[in-house]
Design an enzyme around this catalytic site. Structure first.
Site, PDB file in Angstrom:
ATOM      1  CE1 TYR A 198      13.230  -8.017 -17.085  1.00 20.32           C
ATOM      2  CE2 TYR A 198      11.979  -7.744 -19.119  1.00 20.32           C
ATOM      3  CZ  TYR A 198      13.080  -7.428 -18.324  1.00 20.32           C
ATOM      4  OH  TYR A 198      14.020  -6.541 -18.774  1.00 20.32           O
ATOM      5  CB  CYS A 199       9.642  -8.106 -11.803  1.00 26.82           C
ATOM      6  SG  CYS A 199       8.468  -9.303 -11.119  1.00 26.82           S
ATOM      7  CB  THR A 200      13.693  -9.570  -9.108  1.00 22.77           C
ATOM      8  OG1 THR A 200      14.089  -8.233  -9.400  1.00 22.77           O
ATOM      9  CG2 THR A 200      14.880 -10.363  -8.571  1.00 22.77           C
ATOM     10  N   GLY A 202       8.932 -12.250  -9.797  1.00 22.12           N
ATOM     11  CA  GLY A 202       7.548 -12.420 -10.224  1.00 22.12           C
ATOM     12  C   GLY A 202       6.512 -11.641  -9.451  1.00 22.12           C
ATOM     13  CB  ILE A 227      15.280 -12.367 -13.783  1.00 22.31           C
ATOM     14  CG1 ILE A 227      14.628 -11.203 -14.521  1.00 22.31           C
ATOM     15  CG2 ILE A 227      16.689 -12.619 -14.317  1.00 22.31           C
ATOM     16  CD1 ILE A 227      15.201  -9.843 -14.163  1.00 22.31           C
TER      17      ILE A 227
END
Length: 356
Positions: A198-200, A202, A227
């Site tokens: 996951y990241c901020t 995508g 997220i």
């Protein structure tokens, strides 16, 4: 034809105040083949400038990465323009949980070699062969699976203030650093473990998932929309929130609070704190975590030296900076040696422990 900003940040801020209109903070990305990024950049600037769009947008031959704000009254016109561009029609828009009318104060559309600095040779693997996208509900199921390794693809200063429970948070300064470290430490589990990332928003996982599939990982997943989209889904669907702390964002807000947990510490005194600030000394401008007490005592500066410089008349400060350029501290993001409680470097090989 205006292709640049002609207002200062302060002038723009006053215009926003005078307008008295709410603005929406939005981010999106799209990998696509753009033959002439310069021409596309100019088209976006002209159109969005007329719609009073502000933000930071990167355009490259591989696509677009945008973080911006738009007046709520102009959103439909903005969306209509996006839909008029073939590869951006119905693109997923990550709309911020917390809006700030002053998140961006200029419109910057820049042509870059890549929309994310990943350091990868895209010709060496199929960037379209991506991992499986999962929504918040499926993501929650996956991360409870003992055969899952959950990896945060963000940098140390982002995960330091918030991350998913039980996530591996590589203590790295750049996205590129984490790619090889994670592969090396999980090399014996490419077939028997589920790699969930996951990241901020995508975008980093989009490239990373294709890279890891190229490297032989058989079960690769990524959180759709990152997220930002996860939080919106759990709120709308009443799902359990697995994220603790704050989500770091790349605008004037610097973060969005997701849970009440404060998991970081002030870099100056060590007390619980999770508010990033930039050192008030323009010649330093180091990004670090500072509690309210230290902010008051240190006058929003990261050191006594910076505090002394910041007290000088502005003309004297400019004279000191003349010909010097930015301090290297501006790139350290909380790692400067004079911060007593800076996040220490750790060996990622000791931190990534696949579940038995």
């Amino acid at each position: 034809m205006q292709l640049y900003n002609n207002l200062s940040a302060k002038e723009r801020e006053q215009l926003i105040i005078d307008a008295g209109q709410d603005r929406l903070t939005i981010s999106f990305y799209k990998y696509a083949k753009i033959q002439n990024p310069e021409l596309f950049r100019n088209h976006l600037f002209i159109t969005w400038n007329e719609l009073d769009v502000l933000g930071r947008i990167y355009v490259a031959t591989e696509g677009i990465n945008a973080q911006l704000s738009v007046p709520a009254d102009n959103f439909e016109a903005f969306k209509k323009h996006l839909d008029s561009i073939e590869f951006l029609e119905n693109v997923r828009l990550n709309i911020a949980i917390e809006h700030d009318n002053f998140a961006f104060l200029k419109l910057k559309v820049k042509v870059r070699n890549k929309i994310v600095a990943d350091g990868l040779n895209d010709d060496s693997f199929d960037v379209t062969d991506k991992g499986i996208h999962v929504d918040a509900e499926k993501f929650n199921e996956l991360i409870e699976d003992p055969d899952t390794v959950l990896v945060d693809m963000r940098n140390h200063y982002e995960s330091e203030i918030g991350h998913f429970k039980n996530a591996v948070t590589p203590d790295v300064d750049t996205f590129r650093e984490s790619l090889d470290l994670i592969e090396e430490d999980l090399k014996d589990h490419k077939e028997d473990k589920k790699l969930v990332m996951y990241c901020t928003g995508g975008i980093r996982c989009e490239k990373a998932s294709a890279y890891y599939k190229h490297k032989g990982f058989k079960n690769v997943y990524q959180l759709e929309g990152g997220i930002i989209n996860y939080v919106r889904q759990i709120n709308e669907k009443g799902l359990d929130n697995k994220f603790i702390g704050k989500n770091f964002v790349f605008d004037q807000r610097r973060s969005e609070r997701i849970s009440d947990d404060v998991i970081a510490n002030c870099h100056q005194c060590g007390e619980p704190a999770d508010l990033h600030t930039n050192c008030a000394n323009e010649a330093c401008h180091l990004l670090f975590i500072q509690c309210e007490n230290c902010k008051k005592q240190m006058e929003n500066c990261c050191s006594t030296q910076c505090m002394e410089v910041n007290r000088l008349p502005i003309e004297e400060q400019k004279a000191l900076r003349r010909g010097q350029g930015n301090s290297n501290d501006i790139f350290k993001k909380g790692r400067a040696d004079h911060l007593a409680y800076k996040k220490d470097l750790r060996n990622i090989f000791d931190t990534i422990k696949p579940k038995e």
